[in-house]
Design an enzyme around this catalytic site. Structure first.
Site, PDB file in Angstrom:
ATOM      1  N   CYS A   1      33.888  27.861  23.829  1.00  0.00           N
ATOM      2  CA  CYS A   1      33.806  27.032  22.620  1.00  0.00           C
ATOM      3  C   CYS A   1      35.041  27.164  21.736  1.00  0.00           C
ATOM      4  CB  CYS A   1      32.531  27.347  21.841  1.00  0.00           C
ATOM      5  SG  CYS A   1      32.436  29.024  21.174  1.00  0.00           S
ATOM      6  N   SER A   2      35.499  28.386  21.525  1.00  0.00           N
ATOM      7  CA  SER A   2      36.646  28.576  20.635  1.00  0.00           C
ATOM      8  C   SER A   2      37.960  28.176  21.301  1.00  0.00           C
ATOM      9  CB  SER A   2      36.709  30.022  20.142  1.00  0.00           C
ATOM     10  OG  SER A   2      36.719  30.926  21.225  1.00  0.00           O
TER      11      SER A   2
ATOM     12  N   HIS B   1      29.254  30.574  17.874  1.00  0.00           N
ATOM     13  CA  HIS B   1      29.536  29.281  18.508  1.00  0.00           C
ATOM     14  C   HIS B   1      30.231  28.349  17.523  1.00  0.00           C
ATOM     15  CE1 HIS B   1      29.201  26.345  21.673  1.00  0.00           C
ATOM     16  NE2 HIS B   1      28.636  25.471  20.854  1.00  0.00           N
TER      17      HIS B   1
ATOM     18  N   HIS C   1      31.578  20.063  22.332  1.00  0.00           N
ATOM     19  CA  HIS C   1      31.696  21.519  22.420  1.00  0.00           C
ATOM     20  C   HIS C   1      31.579  21.966  23.866  1.00  0.00           C
ATOM     21  CE1 HIS C   1      27.079  22.458  22.301  1.00  0.00           C
ATOM     22  NE2 HIS C   1      27.274  21.248  22.735  1.00  0.00           N
TER      23      HIS C   1
END
Length: 202
Positions: free
Chosen positions: A105-106, A159, A171
């Site tokens: 996600c990041s 998240h 995402h």
């Protein structure tokens, strides 16, 4: 203000034309590219999301966010990889993501905003502090949406998604999934863990 055209200069020296304000997502008068000029960044977004839950007048000045969200949307279908992805694109991850070329996600958020000329770091803790906190009703394309096990404690953020509008995000959800669009607003699990939104300023 309708049809105001902005020229967004990015760190890489490229320029993207963005149509903002009342003409942004007006299906009756779509924004069309002109000969010799790039297609407005907003055009594809509005075409795919004609029901965008963002008032057109809120999109004035949102060119960087529009660039970021479109970069993320181009990655749809890319596998989730734990620890994968960076400012340059998908990578092999770490631990159980070591053999998967993709994004977590990041990593996806870092890549999306790197396309818009911002350095936000590759971890949710860094990204949470990479910009301005945005009230929920003012979320616009590109803003980062964060979720935490304890919404009162930023240290539990686990998240991040990239807002399409006030209801949907793109995402990288979890191992076994791919980069995709989900509706988070109204989802009991996401609502319970929603901690806030950030608009990168780096």
């Amino acid at each position: 203000m309708g049809g105001v055209v902005l020229l967004a200069g990015l760190a890489a020296g490229t320029h993207v034309t963005v149509t903002t304000a009342d003409a942004m997502c007006d299906d009756a008068s779509p924004s069309l590219p002109q000969a010799g000029r790039p297609e407005p960044v907003s055009a594809g977004l509005c075409e795919h999301f004609p029901d965008m839950a963002v008032p057109p007048d809120m999109l004035a000045g949102a060119e960087r966010g529009l660039i970021a969200i479109q970069a993320a949307l181009r990655m749809r279908g890319t596998p989730y990889s734990w620890g994968g992805g960076n400012a340059s694109g998908p990578t092999f991850g770490i631990e159980h993501g070591v053999h998967i070329h993709g994004f977590d996600c990041s990593g996806l958020a870092e890549y999306a905003w790197a396309n818009a000329g911002a350095r936000i770091g590759g971890h949710t803790s860094t990204q949470w502090n990479a910009g301005t906190r945005i009230p929920r009703d003012q979320i616009r394309p590109g803003d980062l949406i964060f979720f935490a096990r304890d919404p009162a404690n930023p240290a539990t953020i686990h998240h991040v998604g990239i807002a399409i509008d006030t209801k949907r995000m793109v995402h990288a959800p979890s191992t076994g999934s791919t980069v995709r669009i989900d509706t988070w607003a109204g989802d009991p699990y996401r609502e319970r863990e929603f901690i806030g939104a950030v608009r990168p300023t780096g």
